[in-house]
Scaffold this motif. Structure first.
Motif, PDB file in Angstrom:
ATOM      1  N   PRO A 179      57.211  51.250  29.783  1.00 24.88           N
ATOM      2  CA  PRO A 179      55.987  50.505  30.094  1.00 24.88           C
ATOM      3  C   PRO A 179      56.200  49.588  31.290  1.00 24.88           C
ATOM      4  O   PRO A 179      57.330  49.212  31.620  1.00 24.88           O
ATOM      5  CB  PRO A 179      55.723  49.688  28.826  1.00 24.88           C
ATOM      6  N   ARG A 180      55.124  49.207  31.904  1.00 20.37           N
ATOM      7  CA  ARG A 180      55.141  48.414  33.125  1.00 20.37           C
ATOM      8  C   ARG A 180      55.873  47.083  32.959  1.00 20.37           C
ATOM      9  O   ARG A 180      56.360  46.516  33.914  1.00 20.37           O
ATOM     10  CB  ARG A 180      53.704  48.168  33.568  1.00 20.37           C
ATOM     11  N   ASP A 216      50.174  53.930  32.970  1.00 21.70           N
ATOM     12  CA  ASP A 216      49.013  53.276  32.360  1.00 21.70           C
ATOM     13  C   ASP A 216      47.802  54.208  32.357  1.00 21.70           C
ATOM     14  O   ASP A 216      47.092  54.320  31.357  1.00 21.70           O
ATOM     15  CB  ASP A 216      48.673  51.980  33.093  1.00 21.70           C
ATOM     16  N   ASN A 237      46.009  55.805  28.986  1.00 19.17           N
ATOM     17  CA  ASN A 237      44.568  55.653  28.738  1.00 19.17           C
ATOM     18  C   ASN A 237      43.882  57.009  28.616  1.00 19.17           C
ATOM     19  O   ASN A 237      42.987  57.187  27.783  1.00 19.17           O
ATOM     20  CB  ASN A 237      43.919  54.831  29.855  1.00 19.17           C
TER      21      ASN A 237
END
Length: 198
Positions: A34-35, A173, A177
């Motif tokens: 994840p970011r 991301d 989504n």
């Protein structure tokens, strides 16, 4: 760089396309952190960074499947197939929301594929970080193209890797989504049974 088009064998229907998308996107999401995680900087002395580089290059190969027109799991095409094949099963409000998302996603993918940081390589014209990664893959990993091998060995390539981590996280991301939206539509309206991990 304009978005490239690549022809591959296409799935026979939307369900198979969506299943392929869910499988490959799960693979990508397992590879890319994840970011929120801090990026690694790549040096010959940093074994963790080199291992991360190898994972990152594999993630790039997977990412290309989602952002290249003509690929079976090109993200806008996954949504088009879902909306076309299941138009009688998906409520109009959700279909509109998915179309809006698909257009926003297309713009984001265009930004990822056509923009980005530009790098000069050995006195040649500047190229984007995606072009640099493609040269690395084609010169060092997938093929032995001499010119691309030389260009991928440049110091500009190593500098570029840090900025690519940001692009990779941004794409993650979008992919997460997209998986959520597709899984929601399929699961909520029982279009077909989802695999357990979706």
């Amino acid at each position: 760089m304009s978005a490239e088009t690549f022809a591959v064998n296409q799935p026979p229907n939307a369900e198979v396309r969506i299943r392929q998308f869910l499988d490959l996107s799960a693979e990508y999401l397992r590879l890319v952190p994840p970011r929120t995680e801090s990026p690694l900087y790549f040096t010959a002395e940093n074994e963790d960074a080199l291992a991360s580089l190898r994972e990152g290059l594999l993630a790039h190969v997977l990412m290309r499947k989602f952002i290249t027109k003509g690929e079976s799991v090109y993200l806008p095409r996954v949504f088009e197939a879902l909306l076309e094949d299941y138009k009688d099963s998906i409520p109009a409000d959700l279909a509109r929301q998915l179309r809006v998302y698909m257009y926003e996603l297309s713009a984001a993918l265009k930004k990822i594929t056509e923009h980005g940081v530009q790098y000069g390589i050995n006195g040649a014209d500047a190229v984007s970080d995606r072009v640099m990664l493609d040269r690395y893959l084609n010169g060092r990993l997938l093929h032995s193209d001499h010119d691309k091998w030389q260009q991928a060995d440049s110091s500009a390539f190593r500098v570029m890797l840090g900025s690519w981590l940001s692009t990779r996280a941004e794409f993650r991301d979008h992919l997460q989504n997209s998986r959520h939206n597709v899984s929601f539509a399929v699961g909520s309206y029982a279009l077909f049974p989802l695999p357990p991990e979706s």
